[in-house]
Each structure stands twice: as structure tokens, then as C-alpha cells.
Design an enzyme around this catalytic site. Sequence first.
Site, PDB file in Angstrom:
ATOM      1  N   ASP A  10     -10.318  -7.616   9.589  1.00  0.00           N
ATOM      2  CA  ASP A  10      -9.420  -7.676   8.430  1.00  0.00           C
ATOM      3  C   ASP A  10      -8.545  -9.140   8.929  1.00  0.00           C
ATOM      4  O   ASP A  10      -7.755  -8.880   9.048  1.00  0.00           O
ATOM      5  CB  ASP A  10      -8.557  -6.814   7.873  1.00  0.00           C
ATOM      6  CG  ASP A  10      -8.968  -5.309   7.057  1.00  0.00           C
ATOM      7  OD1 ASP A  10     -10.582  -6.261   6.494  1.00  0.00           O
ATOM      8  OD2 ASP A  10      -8.936  -4.244   6.855  1.00  0.00           O
ATOM      9  N   LYS A  32     -16.996  -4.110  10.602  1.00  0.00           N
ATOM     10  CA  LYS A  32     -16.822  -4.001   8.954  1.00  0.00           C
ATOM     11  C   LYS A  32     -16.426  -5.316   8.952  1.00  0.00           C
ATOM     12  O   LYS A  32     -15.150  -6.372   9.376  1.00  0.00           O
ATOM     13  CB  LYS A  32     -15.735  -2.628   9.068  1.00  0.00           C
ATOM     14  CG  LYS A  32     -15.733  -2.874   7.276  1.00  0.00           C
ATOM     15  CD  LYS A  32     -15.201  -1.552   6.742  1.00  0.00           C
ATOM     16  CE  LYS A  32     -13.991  -2.040   6.822  1.00  0.00           C
ATOM     17  NZ  LYS A  32     -12.961  -2.920   5.686  1.00  0.00           N
ATOM     18  N   LEU A  60     -17.584  -4.377   0.753  1.00  0.00           N
ATOM     19  CA  LEU A  60     -17.434  -5.231  -1.195  1.00  0.00           C
ATOM     20  C   LEU A  60     -16.461  -3.929  -1.801  1.00  0.00           C
ATOM     21  O   LEU A  60     -16.307  -4.626  -3.141  1.00  0.00           O
ATOM     22  CB  LEU A  60     -18.913  -6.230  -1.391  1.00  0.00           C
ATOM     23  CG  LEU A  60     -18.025  -7.280  -0.132  1.00  0.00           C
ATOM     24  CD1 LEU A  60     -19.305  -8.081  -0.642  1.00  0.00           C
ATOM     25  CD2 LEU A  60     -16.798  -7.594   0.381  1.00  0.00           C
ATOM     26  N   HIS A  63     -17.863  -2.402  -8.198  1.00  0.00           N
ATOM     27  CA  HIS A  63     -17.422  -1.893  -9.110  1.00  0.00           C
ATOM     28  C   HIS A  63     -17.391  -2.788 -10.687  1.00  0.00           C
ATOM     29  O   HIS A  63     -16.875  -3.448 -11.081  1.00  0.00           O
ATOM     30  CB  HIS A  63     -16.023  -1.140  -8.833  1.00  0.00           C
ATOM     31  CG  HIS A  63     -15.341  -0.447 -10.396  1.00  0.00           C
ATOM     32  ND1 HIS A  63     -14.277   0.548 -10.007  1.00  0.00           N
ATOM     33  CD2 HIS A  63     -16.164   0.284 -11.480  1.00  0.00           C
ATOM     34  CE1 HIS A  63     -14.400   1.495 -11.008  1.00  0.00           C
ATOM     35  NE2 HIS A  63     -15.621   1.248 -12.377  1.00  0.00           N
ATOM     36  N   ASP A  64     -18.752  -2.121 -11.246  1.00  0.00           N
ATOM     37  CA  ASP A  64     -19.223  -3.357 -12.318  1.00  0.00           C
ATOM     38  C   ASP A  64     -20.585  -2.704 -13.009  1.00  0.00           C
ATOM     39  O   ASP A  64     -20.462  -1.128 -13.051  1.00  0.00           O
ATOM     40  CB  ASP A  64     -19.517  -4.908 -12.234  1.00  0.00           C
ATOM     41  CG  ASP A  64     -19.144  -5.796 -12.956  1.00  0.00           C
ATOM     42  OD1 ASP A  64     -19.353  -5.723 -14.241  1.00  0.00           O
ATOM     43  OD2 ASP A  64     -18.988  -6.829 -12.835  1.00  0.00           O
ATOM     44  N   ILE A  65     -20.374  -3.168 -14.114  1.00  0.00           N
ATOM     45  CA  ILE A  65     -21.868  -2.398 -15.112  1.00  0.00           C
ATOM     46  C   ILE A  65     -23.191  -2.555 -13.955  1.00  0.00           C
ATOM     47  O   ILE A  65     -23.107  -3.770 -13.274  1.00  0.00           O
ATOM     48  CB  ILE A  65     -22.245  -3.423 -16.731  1.00  0.00           C
ATOM     49  CG1 ILE A  65     -22.281  -4.489 -16.149  1.00  0.00           C
ATOM     50  CG2 ILE A  65     -20.733  -3.289 -17.759  1.00  0.00           C
ATOM     51  CD1 ILE A  65     -22.774  -4.967 -17.699  1.00  0.00           C
ATOM     52  N   THR A  68     -25.408  -5.932 -13.665  1.00  0.00           N
ATOM     53  CA  THR A  68     -23.962  -6.459 -12.818  1.00  0.00           C
ATOM     54  C   THR A  68     -24.477  -6.104 -11.061  1.00  0.00           C
ATOM     55  O   THR A  68     -24.700  -7.202 -10.050  1.00  0.00           O
ATOM     56  CB  THR A  68     -22.906  -6.777 -13.321  1.00  0.00           C
ATOM     57  OG1 THR A  68     -22.995  -7.847 -14.240  1.00  0.00           O
ATOM     58  CG2 THR A  68     -22.507  -8.274 -12.636  1.00  0.00           C
ATOM     59  N   ARG A 184      -5.885   6.809  12.844  1.00  0.00           N
ATOM     60  CA  ARG A 184      -5.021   6.340  13.568  1.00  0.00           C
ATOM     61  C   ARG A 184      -4.761   7.047  14.666  1.00  0.00           C
ATOM     62  O   ARG A 184      -4.885   7.975  15.246  1.00  0.00           O
ATOM     63  CB  ARG A 184      -3.351   6.382  12.994  1.00  0.00           C
ATOM     64  CG  ARG A 184      -3.264   6.021  11.914  1.00  0.00           C
ATOM     65  CD  ARG A 184      -3.297   4.088  11.443  1.00  0.00           C
ATOM     66  NE  ARG A 184      -2.707   3.419  10.838  1.00  0.00           N
ATOM     67  CZ  ARG A 184      -4.029   2.794  10.106  1.00  0.00           C
ATOM     68  NH1 ARG A 184      -5.144   3.446  10.751  1.00  0.00           N
ATOM     69  NH2 ARG A 184      -4.028   2.199   9.231  1.00  0.00           N
ATOM     70  N   GLN A 193      -1.831   3.529   4.434  1.00  0.00           N
ATOM     71  CA  GLN A 193      -2.829   4.541   4.614  1.00  0.00           C
ATOM     72  C   GLN A 193      -2.236   6.202   4.935  1.00  0.00           C
ATOM     73  O   GLN A 193      -0.948   6.413   5.298  1.00  0.00           O
ATOM     74  CB  GLN A 193      -3.801   4.795   5.692  1.00  0.00           C
ATOM     75  CG  GLN A 193      -4.427   3.780   5.936  1.00  0.00           C
ATOM     76  CD  GLN A 193      -5.798   3.709   5.238  1.00  0.00           C
ATOM     77  OE1 GLN A 193      -5.989   4.380   4.132  1.00  0.00           O
ATOM     78  NE2 GLN A 193      -6.849   2.920   5.881  1.00  0.00           N
ATOM     79  N   GLY A 213      -9.558  -0.612  11.825  1.00  0.00           N
ATOM     80  CA  GLY A 213      -8.489  -1.771  11.546  1.00  0.00           C
ATOM     81  C   GLY A 213      -7.293  -1.837  12.647  1.00  0.00           C
ATOM     82  O   GLY A 213      -7.605  -2.129  14.076  1.00  0.00           O
TER      83      GLY A 213
END
Length: 237
Positions: A10, A32, A60, A63-65, A68, A184, A193, A213
Amino acid sequence: MNEPIYLALDFPTWEQTSVFLQENHLEGIPVKVGMELFYREGPEVIKKLKKQNHAIFLDLKLHDIPTTIYKSMRNLAQIGVDFVNVHGFGGADMIKAAKQGLMDGTPYGEKQPKLLVVTVLTSMDQNMLNTQLGIAHPLANMVTHFSKMGKEQGADGVVCSAHEATGIKNVCGNDFLTVTPGIRLTDTSSNDQKRIATPQLAKQMGADYLVIGRSITEAEKPKQMYEQALKEWNHVD
Ligand code: C5P
């Protein structure tokens, strides 16, 4: 099993990412790549990491139709990562479309990326589900529901809290992968978190892979933290 710990890269740029990996001698470990880095650097960042032999989870959280998602996954399948994911909240048809996109998009002879379903983010808890999303169901039931739905639609596993891994394995079988963030190391803070666990507890609960992370990237000695996490993991039978 492959190396179990995916380091969440990140970072805002490739420059910062590569300096971090080099300075801390973490080249070649599983990583990642999330939205922050991918939206800045694009697919090039995956090529660069692959050249350095990193296994890659491209996180990533699509979340879509369904249409797509199908077309997006067909494209993502061509950049050759190990894991990709979608939100369970997108529903069964969307998950099915994601799997189909991966199947159709993976070049002949290449390994198809494994599809993970994000159950309920580890930054959420029951109170948030109830008060912010208006969902009255127990969080654990939602997680199991998304896992079952994912499995039925061809997903290879889920992203979940370590605390839910045992229940998911009971319902979906041992081969259904559980990838657990919210990890952790014993003496680091939880940040944002909520449903956290140590590497040792996560393995005991049935996690197949961990995502870590900030416990590593923000540590004074990141390499030492990474090795501590691996050691904790390896000490559990
Ligand atoms: O720094 P930390 O160890 O909390 O990082 C966790 C990583 O895992 C972040 O990149 C976050 O986006 C990701 N993640 C998560 N919860 C999920 C799925 C992914 O925290 N359910």
C-alpha cells in the site's frame, strides 16, 4: 503450500514500492497490489513485480454489473496474476461472470488467476452492518452466505477475517481457500481494522494465506517483522 504471507504494497508510487522492497531485502516475496498503487501505476506495476518473481494478489475488489465484471476480468486475466477478487455484495450472477471472464481471458497455456470473494471487510463490525448499512443479519451469517454463494458460482476462495475461517471451511470444504487480512503481530496497533488476529491464531483457525500490510511496512525493521510472521506461522502444525 506456496509461501503463505502476502505483503500489502500500500504505497503511492512504484518508486516508493521498489525502494521499500530493495532496502528491506524483500524482493521475490508474495505481494498484494491494491487500488492505491494500481490506480497510479497501472498494469505496468504488475509487469515490473513479475520480472522480480513476486507472486501477486491483485486486490481491486471489483463490484459492478455482471457484464462489466466479465469484461474487466477477461482483461485482468491477461496480465497474469495469481489472485483477483470481487465483492460478495455484487451477488451470484456477478461472481459467475467474473469466473467466466477469467476462463475466457486467460491466454492458452497460462495459469488462470484464482478468484476470491470479499465477504465482509475486516474493517467492519456488527455495529457498522446494523447502523450504517441497515443489515440486521449476524455478520458471521453474512460471511458464510457469501462464501457458499461464491463456491457455488465457481470462486476458488474468499477474503475473510481469520475468525471466520473455521466456519467457512466447515461449510465450503477444506479446499476452498481462505485469505485473511486484518493480521497484527503481537505488539502493533490495529489501525482501522476491527476483526484482527495474529498469524498464529489465523493459521489455527484455518487460514490458507495471510495478507499483512502496516504491521510490516510501518515497522522499524520490516524484514524482521516479516520473518517473525513467517516464524509464527511455521510454528503451528
Ligand atoms: O495494513 P493492513 O495489514 O491492515 O492491510 C490490510 C490490507 O488488506 C489492505 O491492503 C486492505 O486493503 C486489504 N484488505 C482488507 N480487508 C479485506 C480485504 C482486503 O483489509 N476484506
